[in-house]
Design a protein around this motif. Sequence first.
Motif, PDB file in Angstrom:
ATOM      1  N   GLU A   1     -13.834   8.666 -10.382  1.00  0.00           N
ATOM      2  CA  GLU A   1     -15.060   8.042  -9.884  1.00  0.00           C
ATOM      3  C   GLU A   1     -14.812   7.194  -8.630  1.00  0.00           C
ATOM      4  O   GLU A   1     -15.702   6.465  -8.193  1.00  0.00           O
ATOM      5  CB  GLU A   1     -15.680   7.183 -10.984  1.00  0.00           C
ATOM      6  N   ARG A   2     -13.622   7.278  -8.074  1.00  0.00           N
ATOM      7  CA  ARG A   2     -13.248   6.532  -6.859  1.00  0.00           C
ATOM      8  C   ARG A   2     -13.375   5.022  -7.044  1.00  0.00           C
ATOM      9  O   ARG A   2     -13.788   4.289  -6.137  1.00  0.00           O
ATOM     10  CB  ARG A   2     -14.076   6.998  -5.651  1.00  0.00           C
ATOM     11  N   GLN A   3     -13.004   4.569  -8.237  1.00  0.00           N
ATOM     12  CA  GLN A   3     -13.045   3.142  -8.539  1.00  0.00           C
ATOM     13  C   GLN A   3     -11.682   2.485  -8.381  1.00  0.00           C
ATOM     14  O   GLN A   3     -11.538   1.290  -8.598  1.00  0.00           O
ATOM     15  CB  GLN A   3     -13.576   2.941  -9.966  1.00  0.00           C
ATOM     16  N   VAL A   4     -10.684   3.287  -8.049  1.00  0.00           N
ATOM     17  CA  VAL A   4      -9.342   2.769  -7.759  1.00  0.00           C
ATOM     18  C   VAL A   4      -9.175   2.776  -6.243  1.00  0.00           C
ATOM     19  O   VAL A   4      -9.328   3.810  -5.599  1.00  0.00           O
ATOM     20  CB  VAL A   4      -8.248   3.621  -8.420  1.00  0.00           C
ATOM     21  N   HIS A   5      -8.875   1.624  -5.684  1.00  0.00           N
ATOM     22  CA  HIS A   5      -8.768   1.497  -4.229  1.00  0.00           C
ATOM     23  C   HIS A   5      -7.299   1.512  -3.826  1.00  0.00           C
ATOM     24  O   HIS A   5      -6.502   0.708  -4.311  1.00  0.00           O
ATOM     25  CB  HIS A   5      -9.457   0.220  -3.763  1.00  0.00           C
ATOM     26  N   LYS A   6      -6.961   2.439  -2.932  1.00  0.00           N
ATOM     27  CA  LYS A   6      -5.575   2.644  -2.518  1.00  0.00           C
ATOM     28  C   LYS A   6      -5.455   2.446  -1.010  1.00  0.00           C
ATOM     29  O   LYS A   6      -6.327   2.880  -0.258  1.00  0.00           O
ATOM     30  CB  LYS A   6      -5.118   4.059  -2.878  1.00  0.00           C
ATOM     31  N   ARG A   7      -4.391   1.825  -0.600  1.00  0.00           N
ATOM     32  CA  ARG A   7      -4.079   1.733   0.829  1.00  0.00           C
ATOM     33  C   ARG A   7      -2.624   2.108   1.053  1.00  0.00           C
ATOM     34  O   ARG A   7      -1.753   1.794   0.237  1.00  0.00           O
ATOM     35  CB  ARG A   7      -4.357   0.332   1.380  1.00  0.00           C
ATOM     36  N   TYR A   8      -2.411   2.802   2.151  1.00  0.00           N
ATOM     37  CA  TYR A   8      -1.088   3.291   2.522  1.00  0.00           C
ATOM     38  C   TYR A   8      -0.729   2.748   3.900  1.00  0.00           C
ATOM     39  O   TYR A   8      -1.597   2.338   4.679  1.00  0.00           O
ATOM     40  CB  TYR A   8      -1.090   4.817   2.614  1.00  0.00           C
ATOM     41  N   GLN A   9       0.562   2.779   4.200  1.00  0.00           N
ATOM     42  CA  GLN A   9       1.036   2.554   5.562  1.00  0.00           C
ATOM     43  C   GLN A   9       1.832   3.767   6.005  1.00  0.00           C
ATOM     44  O   GLN A   9       2.521   4.402   5.195  1.00  0.00           O
ATOM     45  CB  GLN A   9       1.883   1.289   5.669  1.00  0.00           C
ATOM     46  N   ALA A  10       1.718   4.069   7.288  1.00  0.00           N
ATOM     47  CA  ALA A  10       2.472   5.186   7.860  1.00  0.00           C
ATOM     48  C   ALA A  10       2.838   4.845   9.299  1.00  0.00           C
ATOM     49  O   ALA A  10       2.185   4.021   9.947  1.00  0.00           O
ATOM     50  CB  ALA A  10       1.653   6.471   7.821  1.00  0.00           C
ATOM     51  N   VAL A  11       3.877   5.484   9.785  1.00  0.00           N
ATOM     52  CA  VAL A  11       4.222   5.409  11.209  1.00  0.00           C
ATOM     53  C   VAL A  11       4.041   6.807  11.772  1.00  0.00           C
ATOM     54  O   VAL A  11       4.610   7.776  11.265  1.00  0.00           O
ATOM     55  CB  VAL A  11       5.664   4.924  11.427  1.00  0.00           C
TER      56      VAL A  11
ATOM     57  N   GLU B   1      -2.618   1.668   8.927  1.00  0.00           N
ATOM     58  CA  GLU B   1      -3.019   1.459   7.547  1.00  0.00           C
ATOM     59  C   GLU B   1      -4.063   2.514   7.220  1.00  0.00           C
ATOM     60  O   GLU B   1      -4.959   2.787   8.037  1.00  0.00           O
ATOM     61  CB  GLU B   1      -3.594   0.060   7.358  1.00  0.00           C
ATOM     62  N   LEU B   2      -3.933   3.118   6.044  1.00  0.00           N
ATOM     63  CA  LEU B   2      -4.773   4.254   5.675  1.00  0.00           C
ATOM     64  C   LEU B   2      -5.447   3.993   4.343  1.00  0.00           C
ATOM     65  O   LEU B   2      -4.836   3.448   3.415  1.00  0.00           O
ATOM     66  CB  LEU B   2      -3.919   5.518   5.566  1.00  0.00           C
ATOM     67  N   GLU B   3      -6.693   4.410   4.251  1.00  0.00           N
ATOM     68  CA  GLU B   3      -7.443   4.273   3.005  1.00  0.00           C
ATOM     69  C   GLU B   3      -8.118   5.608   2.699  1.00  0.00           C
ATOM     70  O   GLU B   3      -9.132   5.946   3.315  1.00  0.00           O
ATOM     71  CB  GLU B   3      -8.480   3.158   3.142  1.00  0.00           C
TER      72      GLU B   3
ATOM     73  N   ARG C   1      13.157  10.256   6.638  1.00  0.00           N
ATOM     74  CA  ARG C   1      12.259  10.549   5.528  1.00  0.00           C
ATOM     75  C   ARG C   1      10.827  10.506   6.051  1.00  0.00           C
ATOM     76  O   ARG C   1      10.574  10.082   7.194  1.00  0.00           O
ATOM     77  CB  ARG C   1      12.402   9.514   4.405  1.00  0.00           C
ATOM     78  N   LEU C   2       9.895  10.944   5.243  1.00  0.00           N
ATOM     79  CA  LEU C   2       8.483  10.818   5.590  1.00  0.00           C
ATOM     80  C   LEU C   2       8.105   9.342   5.582  1.00  0.00           C
ATOM     81  O   LEU C   2       8.251   8.662   4.565  1.00  0.00           O
ATOM     82  CB  LEU C   2       7.633  11.578   4.570  1.00  0.00           C
ATOM     83  N   LEU C   3       7.597   8.839   6.713  1.00  0.00           N
ATOM     84  CA  LEU C   3       7.244   7.418   6.800  1.00  0.00           C
ATOM     85  C   LEU C   3       5.806   7.211   6.331  1.00  0.00           C
ATOM     86  O   LEU C   3       4.899   6.882   7.103  1.00  0.00           O
ATOM     87  CB  LEU C   3       7.448   6.899   8.219  1.00  0.00           C
ATOM     88  N   LEU C   4       5.621   7.406   5.024  1.00  0.00           N
ATOM     89  CA  LEU C   4       4.326   7.217   4.361  1.00  0.00           C
ATOM     90  C   LEU C   4       4.584   6.490   3.053  1.00  0.00           C
ATOM     91  O   LEU C   4       5.412   6.921   2.248  1.00  0.00           O
ATOM     92  CB  LEU C   4       3.642   8.561   4.113  1.00  0.00           C
ATOM     93  N   HIS C   5       3.840   5.381   2.832  1.00  0.00           N
ATOM     94  CA  HIS C   5       4.104   4.506   1.693  1.00  0.00           C
ATOM     95  C   HIS C   5       2.788   4.038   1.083  1.00  0.00           C
ATOM     96  O   HIS C   5       1.889   3.564   1.800  1.00  0.00           O
ATOM     97  CB  HIS C   5       4.916   3.299   2.167  1.00  0.00           C
ATOM     98  N   ALA C   6       2.665   4.186  -0.241  1.00  0.00           N
ATOM     99  CA  ALA C   6       1.501   3.677  -0.972  1.00  0.00           C
ATOM    100  C   ALA C   6       1.697   2.182  -1.189  1.00  0.00           C
ATOM    101  O   ALA C   6       2.467   1.762  -2.054  1.00  0.00           O
ATOM    102  CB  ALA C   6       1.359   4.404  -2.298  1.00  0.00           C
ATOM    103  N   ALA C   7       0.990   1.371  -0.396  1.00  0.00           N
ATOM    104  CA  ALA C   7       1.297  -0.053  -0.310  1.00  0.00           C
ATOM    105  C   ALA C   7       0.434  -0.942  -1.196  1.00  0.00           C
ATOM    106  O   ALA C   7       0.859  -2.041  -1.565  1.00  0.00           O
ATOM    107  CB  ALA C   7       1.158  -0.517   1.143  1.00  0.00           C
TER     108      ALA C   7
END
Length: 220
Positions: free
Chosen positions: A86-96, A154-156, A193-199
């Motif tokens: 239901e998209r009730q969990v909010h996630k943000r990532y960081q990437a380069v 920053e990615l959402e 490595r892949l520079l993607l992190h679930a922050a």
Amino acid sequence: MTAPQPPAAGVEALYEDADLLVLCKPAGLLCVPGRGPDKQDCLSARAQQRWPGALIVHRLDQATSGLVLMARHIEAQRRLSHAFAERQVHKRYQAVVQGLLGTVGGDWSEIDLPIAADWERRPLRVIDPVQGKPSRTRWRVLAQDTAAQTTRVELEPVTGRTHQLRVHLAALGHPILGDALYADARTQALAPRLLLHAAELRFAHPAHGGACAFAAPAGF
């Protein structure tokens, strides 16, 4: 809240209670077992060694590091899975990413490009305006390195398609450094490595509904 625990077989628990676990997955580790005896080591297997009965709720790509939420029992898994659906969990990532993208300190922007499976080149995904499923990613610039010609973003993810963040950034012409699937050889070689992190993760607790928020800094 329970105090942070030491790593369990290389997996750090940021938080644990009777209903859930918040773990920090290292890059290169699968979330669930893959096919073949060489792909049985994974986050869920390591977690179950320490917390018997722990259940996966969502996944990160093997190459991605960061926060993963697990349930301690089936009812918590059901409630948390529903929250994700239901998209009730909010996630943000960081990437380069490769190149100078946007403006530091600028407003959030959005990528709205439909994603489909590339059946001839599985597991790759492609932007496909006809067959693709609606896919949306919000992003903003955190920093830029003009000498290296890279940008930290920053990615959402608004939707949760497979490889969504990687596909969307590559479609903008700014693939993530170290991405072995969607970046050219030069961009792949810019990072080990892949520079993607679930922050960040924010959600309602499955038992009492209280607000939960967790953050883990990127290691790059």
